[in-house]
Every structure is written in structure tokens, then in C-alpha cells.
Design an enzyme around this catalytic site. Structure first.
Site, PDB file in Angstrom:
ATOM      1  N   HIS A 176       0.835  -1.209   0.000  1.00  0.00           N
ATOM      2  CA  HIS A 176       0.000   0.000   0.000  1.00  0.00           C
ATOM      3  C   HIS A 176       0.866   1.254   0.000  1.00  0.00           C
ATOM      4  CE1 HIS A 176      -3.478   2.388   2.125  1.00  0.00           C
ATOM      5  NE2 HIS A 176      -3.016   2.995   1.070  1.00  0.00           N
ATOM      6  N   ARG A 209       2.952   9.593  -6.963  1.00  0.00           N
ATOM      7  CA  ARG A 209       2.074  10.623  -7.505  1.00  0.00           C
ATOM      8  C   ARG A 209       2.201  10.779  -9.016  1.00  0.00           C
ATOM      9  NH1 ARG A 209      -0.872  10.133  -3.371  1.00  0.00           N
ATOM     10  NH2 ARG A 209      -0.375  11.299  -1.495  1.00  0.00           N
ATOM     11  N   ASP A 220       1.439   2.741   3.805  1.00  0.00           N
ATOM     12  CA  ASP A 220       0.490   3.772   3.350  1.00  0.00           C
ATOM     13  C   ASP A 220       1.257   5.062   3.050  1.00  0.00           C
ATOM     14  OD1 ASP A 220      -1.715   5.243   2.658  1.00  0.00           O
ATOM     15  OD2 ASP A 220      -2.509   5.420   4.686  1.00  0.00           O
ATOM     16  N   PHE A 244      -4.496  14.612   4.156  1.00  0.00           N
ATOM     17  CA  PHE A 244      -4.137  13.524   5.062  1.00  0.00           C
ATOM     18  C   PHE A 244      -2.952  12.749   4.504  1.00  0.00           C
ATOM     19  CE2 PHE A 244      -8.689  14.017   6.057  1.00  0.00           C
ATOM     20  CZ  PHE A 244      -8.638  14.028   7.440  1.00  0.00           C
ATOM     21  N   GLY A 245      -2.107  12.261   5.392  1.00  0.00           N
ATOM     22  CA  GLY A 245      -1.112  11.289   4.963  1.00  0.00           C
ATOM     23  C   GLY A 245       0.308  11.624   5.344  1.00  0.00           C
TER      24      GLY A 245
END
Lengths: 426, 324
Positions: free
Chosen positions: A60, A64, A305, A323-324
């Protein structure tokens, strides 16, 4: 014919339940096996005091490219993966445009080949444009190289669409990865709903937002017989529900991230946007349940993630920040700190969650050191102490919640198909 | 005991970000300084000069009339020059980040920045990014320290001390920065705090901040010395927090009937701007228990005290740096 002998390391191979000191022989990009008789080879690698294991697999990550190459590219992302000890990553389809057609999946594979770092296995979109309304061309995505399906950070909110996705992917024997939360319950949320959201006046995201969707997805997996993978589980109740579902024989797998194991919502007191992740950082009782889930097999794999964002996107007011956090280069040491040092997991269990289990889940012939397997091997120095410095990351982004942490253990050498692709500088 | 004042009564903070991080002594120090400014004003000394030659910037990213006016006047009373910077909406819509705006203000020579922002923590992040004293004039639903200080100052003026008083905060606790700052300040000074409102507007685990929770104003009326009526924001109503304004006023509005059942000397505060007929009926707002206009007057001296103490600390740090 070319041979490589990795000598004297602690060989850990969960696929064969092996954990012992020995020599590992590789030939022509494949594993020959543990071989204590052979002493000569074209290439000798000394691994005394090191852990020799199947190359780590992160199921996961988000790169980009195409679309937001300022945050990360497949080149920089796979370089970060190698530095973290990964030989394969499964990449979310949430680029711009979305990987919802065969050509887009093939582009990911092409960029991966050009970068020549580690393997990238694309996930295809479940729905066109990750919009949640119309199924993407799932069969053709598989022909283009997609190994599983997801709408990435967008939960598949429409239960009918989720039902059809689970049914349709069943005939290809592929998994649907869903981010389980009910969108309307976390609207404008920034952090876990609880004492610290009250204290800080930040909009909370209740645990029920996740638990409701986990419950729905499990019911649909039971109904359809499809293969469900629940992404980034973060609550005790989710663990319980998945445990019950597995006991009933429902085809479900689940993942957790290192940051949900190592950090609590108290971190938001710094107002540092690196702690703004989804699902949000929870409390210690949830962490304890997640660790329990890893121990008893309810949670199958650990994933980073990895969510890269350029500095200017994270240097904003907390409610505007996406988020992230990035995680490829910190996954292994944070797992060691959160799971190995407190003796929650053995090394054999941890390596399973990071290689053999994700390989099985994604349907890859990897994650093992059995004879004939691809020679994807990670050599870990389990004792080296180092300080995490985001400025030294291979990733283009710096949004890590672990900057400045002193940790133990990191990948010292990474081999993909028998080739050394990464070596830690002295 | 000769040295007591050096540790207990000295201001050492560079910024005023919230009441969470202040001790009872530090809060008292601000209140005492404000009382001193109030005494001077009553004696006709309305223009003082301790901040002459310094610049106070009002950086307001959210609409505000009274707080900004109050800070501006406070700065002028202390002879500082003031810059007003108002930007509605988010920094993104302007194409300049919040921090770049702040750095610009810093480059203009501001010594103190008064910041109002819609996001919790924005002043805290600003304090890390720029080298000026930062005063939080309200950050989202987090803190609004000067409002709480002026509320507390007003109660202290009425009652002499906060110790042992029961103060009830009524209304939208969930979205109220005034409530959070009041909770910190009041509990530190020894008051018992009740938060009272519809269950949808009470944040989770708020008891851990040392307060009691009630969903019935009528039930807590008899034991309350002081009632602070938080403003209901009409736009929240769309989010289904309560069925109607009328129903809210029925259960949580302060009216003549409730005043009858309250303690004889109950003090009624409202941070304003008030919605007459919603949180408070006109007879109560203009009645003898109301100190709403005292709050406005006291807001000025509280903000003078904050600007003054931060300025003094800044001078001290500059001197230390020069000698080091």
C-alpha cells in the site's frame, strides 16, 4: 551462469518457517536454497550478524506519477522503497489521471522498468476515475498488470457498487482493497474524536466511521464470496469484527500501518501536519488491540500507506492540509521499535507480515526463499542505531511523523532478481 | 519570604497562545496588571507610553469587529503603532500561505502579532515560524485566551475571588474557543465549572478537563454563582445539532423566569455579540445581574495587560541577548 553466496546470516523465511543461521545461494536471479556446503561463488556477501530474508513487500503506497510529480515519482518512490528494504511495492491507482484503464497500468510498469529500482505492481481502480459510480475495466486492467483493485483513499461508499466489485473480481481471483470509513461521519474531520480533539478544538473523526464500513464490507464479502482487503485498520472494534469474520470463513485480509502502531492522538498537540493521517492516530487501547490482531493473525500485513506531499502542501493550516505521511523509509525501524523490541512479534512473524503474507495476498510468486523463487532478498542490520533525518530521504517528500527519532535496525543491502540494487553507505 | 515575588509574580512567557499553558500565578499576574491599568484609566491616565516605538500587528484571518477594535485601542493606549491586516477566507484562496503573510508582517517590523485564525493551532505554528511575540486572539474552536481573561476579570471584580465559585458555561461547548479557555482559567483559579448544553454540543470526554456536564440549565441554576452564555452560531444549526432555535431557547435561553429561580446575586456574562431572544432575553441582558458591558470595558485593560507583559518580556530577552 552467475552465482551469489550470502554467508553466515540469520536466514528468516516465513514461507518455510525457517529461522536459522546459514548460507543462502542464488543463481541467475533465482534462489537455489540454503546451502551450507557450497563455499565459493561468483559473488560473496558476508552477512554475519545480519538478517537475510525475502525482499520486503509493501502492499500500500501512493506514488504521484503521473500528475503530481512534485510530491513523488515512480523513480523517487521506488528509490525510497529500496532504501526501506522493499523489493516490491503495490501502488495505488490514485494518480492524475487515475489508473482505471489498461494503458495507465502499463505506464506504471513502464516507469518502473525505466527507474530500475524495485518492482512495482499497480493496483487498478475499482471505479472509473475513483469516482465510486461505475466499475472500471477490471479485466483489462489485469491484462495491463494490475494485481488488485482499490479506489485508494476514497472509500467505495455505494454498497451496490462494492457488492458488484467483489462479485466481479471474484472470477479473476483478485482482491478489492477498501478504505473503510463512512464519509459523512468524518466530514471536515482532522483527528480521532476523543479527549484530545476536545482539548484542541479540532474536528473529531469517530471510531464508528470505520467500524460501520468494516461491518458493511464484511457482510458484502460474505454475501458475494469475493475477496476483501481492508486497508489501514485502526480500531479495536475493527479487529474484533475481522476476527469473527475470519472464523466464519469469509475471505478477508487486513493491514495496519506502523504509525497507527507507534503513535497516538496525543501527538496532535504539536499541531504538526505530519500527524494528520487517515484514519486518524488513535489511543493506546486501540494500539493494543491492533498489536493483538497482528499476533493472532487477524491482521495479515503491515504497509506504509506512503502518502507523499511536497512541503508547500503540508505547510498549511491543519484543516487545509491533506491527510497522509510518508513511510517507506521508516517502516522497518518503526516496526522493530513498536513490535520486536517490546517482544510483541518474533522476527519470523514480522518478516511474514512484510513479505510472505503480502505476496500471497497480492497473488505474487514472491516473498519466499524457496528454491526457484525470484532472488529478491533483503539483508537487514538489526542492531545499527541511527537517527531518522527526513532531509536524507530518497523520497521527494518530507512529511514524516518520525523525523528525529533514534531507532535501531535498517536494510543494509537489497537485491532484486539477484542484482544488488541498494547498499547502505558506511 | 522576601524573594517570593521573583518566582511567583514574574511574567516569563514569550507568547500568549492559550490559558492551557499558564499557571494560576501567571493568570493572576495578567488580572492584576489589568486592574492597575483600569485604576489608572479611572484616574484619567488613559494614554500611557510603555510601548512607544513598537509595532503591534493585528492579523485577522477571520471576521471580528470587537476583538480587533479592542486590541487596536489597547495598543494605542500603550502608544504602540498598529498595523491592521484583514484577510477573509483561507490563505489558499489568496495564493499566499498564512506563514508567508506572517513573515511579511514580521518584515514590516512588527514586534507583536495579534492573530485570529479559523484553524486551531495556527498561532502556535506561527510562533514557531516567526520571531515576534504572538498573541492568540482566537484560533478556530481551540482557545480565545483574552476573552476568557476578561470574563474571569469581570467575575473577580464582582466577587473578589474565583475560589469556590460555581461557574456554568451554557451553550455550544463543542465549537467554543471561549469555553475551552474559560475552563482552563477558571479551574486553575479554583472555581467549579459546569458545562451545560444540548448533548450534541458537549464534546467527548470533556469531564477530563475537570468540569461537570449538565444537559439541563434548570437543574444547575440553583447552585450557580455565575452563568456565561455562549453565543449560538446560527450556521451550525444546519448540521442538525439541535432541532430549532426556538427549542434551544426554550431549554437553554436565559430569561426572566430563570433569573427568578437563580441565586439572588447571580452574575450573567455573555461574550457577545449576543443574539437577543436566543441565549438571553432583553430583560436579562439589560438587567441588574448582567455584566455584559463591563466585559467589553474590561476587555480593553486585559488586552493592554497582555501586550504590556509580553513587551516587557521581549525587552528582557533582548537585553539578555545583548549581554550574552
Amino acid at each position: 551462469m552467475s552465482t551469489t553466496l550470502i554467508r553466515g546470516g540469520r536466514i528468516i523465511d516465513p514461507s518455510q518457517q525457517i529461522d536459522r543461521v546459514g548460507n543462502l545461494l542464488l543463481r541467475d536471479g533465482r534462489v537455489v536454497g540454503i546451502d551450507d556446503a557450497t563455499t565459493v561463488a561468483d559473488q560473496l556477501i558476508e552477512a554475519l550478524g545480519m538478517i537475510v530474508c525475502p525482499g520486503l513487500i509493501d502492499a500500500h503506497v501512493s506514488f504521484r506519477e503521473p500528475g503530481d510529480e512534485k510530491d513523488e515519482t515512480i523513480e523517487s518512490g521506488t528509490a525510497a522503497a529500496l532504501a526501506g528494504g522493499m523489493t516490491s511495492v503495490a501502488c495505488m491507482p490514485d494518480s492524475t489521471p487515475v489508473v482505471d484503464n489498461r494503458a495507465a497500468a502499463e505506464f506504471v510498469k513502464l516507469q518502473c522498468d525505466r527507474a530500475a529500482h524495485c518492482n512495482v505492481f499497480p493496483l487498478g481502480a475499482v471505479t472509473k476515475g475513483n469516482a465510486g459510480t461505475e466499475l472500471a475495466e477490471i479485466g483489462q486492467l489485469i491484462e495491463g498488470g494490475a494485481v488488485a483493485f482499490s479506489d485508494a483513499t476514497n472509500p467505495i461508499a455505494n454498497a451496490e457498487i462494492m457488492r458488484r466489485a467483489l462479485e466481479y473480481t471474484r472470477m479473476f481471483n483478485r482482491r478489492v482493497f477498501n478504505q473503510p470509513h463512512v464519509p459523512e461521519l468524518i466530514d471536515k474531520g482532522v483527528m480521532h474524536e476523543g479527549f484530545f480533539s476536545t482539548l484542541l478544538g479540532l474536528r473529531g473523526m469517530p471510531v464508528a466511521a470505520e467500524e460501520i464500513m468494516v461491518g458493511r464490507d464484511l457482510a458484502l464479502a460474505e454475501l458475494t464470496g469475493g475477496r476483501l482487503h481492508l486497508m489501514t485498520i485502526s480500531t479495536a472494534e475493527s479487529v474484533e469484527r475481522i476476527q469473527r469474520a475470519k472464523a466464519k470463513g469469509i475471505h478477508v485480509t487486513a493491514e495496519v500501518t506502523p504509525h497507527h502502531l507507534a503513535l497516538t492522538d496525543a501527538e496532535l498537540q504539536s499541531f504538526d501536519s505530519s500527524f494528520k493521517v487517515s484514519p486518524p492516530l488513535r489511543t493506546q487501547n486501540h494500539i493494543n488491540a491492533l498489536i493483538g490482531g497482528l499476533r493472532d493473525g487477524t491482521i495479515d500485513i503491515i504497509c506504509s500507506d506512503h502518502q507523499p506531499y511536497a512541503q508547500e502542501k503540508k505547510d498549511l493550516e491543519l484543516d487545509l492540509v491533506p491527510f497522509g505521511a510518508i513511510g517507506l523509509e521508516t517502516l522497518l525501524p518503526v516496526c522493530i521499535k513498536a513490535l520486536i523490541e517490546p517482544e510483541h512479534l518474533t522476527w519470523l512473524q514480522l518478516i511474514d507480515k512484510l513479505s510472505w503474507a503480502p505476496a500471497k495476498l497480492l497473488g505474487l510468486q514472491k516473498g519466499t526463499l524457496s528454491t526457484g523463487a525470484d532472488a529478491d532478498v533483503t539483508i537487514i542490520d538489526p542492531n545499527i542505531e541511527w537517527t531518522i533525518d527526513a532531509d536524507k530521504f530518497a523520497s521527494k517528500s518530507r512529511n514524516t511523523p518520525f523525523n528525529g527519532w533514534t531507532v535501531r535496525g535498517r536494510a543494509s543491502m537489497v537485491m532484486v532478481n539477484g542484482q544488488v540494487r541498494y547498499q547502505l553507505a558506511d | 519570604m522576601a524573594n517570593m515575588e521573583s518566582s511567583a509574580s514574574k511574567w516569563t512567557k514569550k507568547h500568549l497562545l492559550g490559558l492551557e499553558g499558564l499557571s494560576a500565578e501567571e493568570i493572576t499576574l495578567i488580572l492584576d496588571q489589568a486592574a492597575e491599568f483600569k485604576r489608572l484609566a479611572a484616574a484619567g491616565e488613559t494614554k500611557l507610553s510603555p510601548l512607544a516605538g513598537t509595532v503591534v500587528a493585528n492579523l485577522f484571518f477571520e471576521n471580528s469587529t470587537r476583538t480587533k477594535t479592542s486590541f487596536s485601542l489597547a495598543a494605542k493606549r500603550l502608544s504602540a503603532d498598529t498595523i491592521d491586516f484583514t484577510a477573509s477566507g483561507s490563505s489558499l484562496s489568496k495564493g499566499e500561505t498564512f506563514f508567508d503573510t506572517a513573515r511579511n508582517i514580521e518584515a514590516m517590523g512588527a514586534n507583536q502579532v495579534v492573530v485570529r485564525h479559523g484553524t486551531p493551532g495556527a498561532p502556535h505554528l506561527l510562533a514557531k515560524h516567526v520571531d515576534v511575540a504572538v498573541l492568540n486572539a482566537g484560533d478556530g474552536t481551540h482557545e480565545h485566551p483574552t476573552q476568557a481573561l476578561l470574563d474571569i476579570f469581570t467575575v473577580r471584580e464582582q466577587r473578589g475571588s474565583l475560589e469556590g465559585l460555581t461557574v456554568t458555561l451554557v451553550g455550544d461547548i463543542l465549537h467554543s474557543r471561549v469555553a475551552r479557555s474559560n475552563i482552563w482559567g477558571l479551574t486553575k483559579l479554583g472555581a467549579d465549572v459546569i458545562v451545560c448544553g444540548p448533548s450534541t454540543l458537549i464534546p467527548p470526554e470533556v469531564e477530563r478537563l475537570g468540569v461537570r456536564v449538565s444537559n439541563s440549565l434548570d437543574e444547575v441554576l440553583a447552585e450557580t454563582d455565575c452563568i456565561n452564555l455562549l453565543r449560538i452560531q446560527f450556521e451550525r444549526q444546519r448540521n442538525a445539532y439541535f432541532p430549532s432555535i426556538r427549542e434551544y431557547a426554550h431549554f437553554f435561553g436565559m430569561n426572566g423566569d430563570r433569573i427568578q429561580r437563580a441565586k439572588d446575586d447571580v452574575v450573567i456574562l455573555a461574550p457577545g455579540p449576543i443574539n437577543r431572544g436566543v441565549e438571553i432575553t432583553p430583560d436579562v441582558a439589560d438587567g441588574s445581574h448582567s455584566v455584559i458591558l463591563d466585559q467589553v470595558t474590561n476587555g480593553l485593560v486585559i488586552r493592554m495587560a497582555c501586550l504590556y507583559l509580553l513587551h516587557q518580556r521581549q525587552q528582557e530577552l533582548a537585553t539578555q541577548e545583548a549581554t550574552a
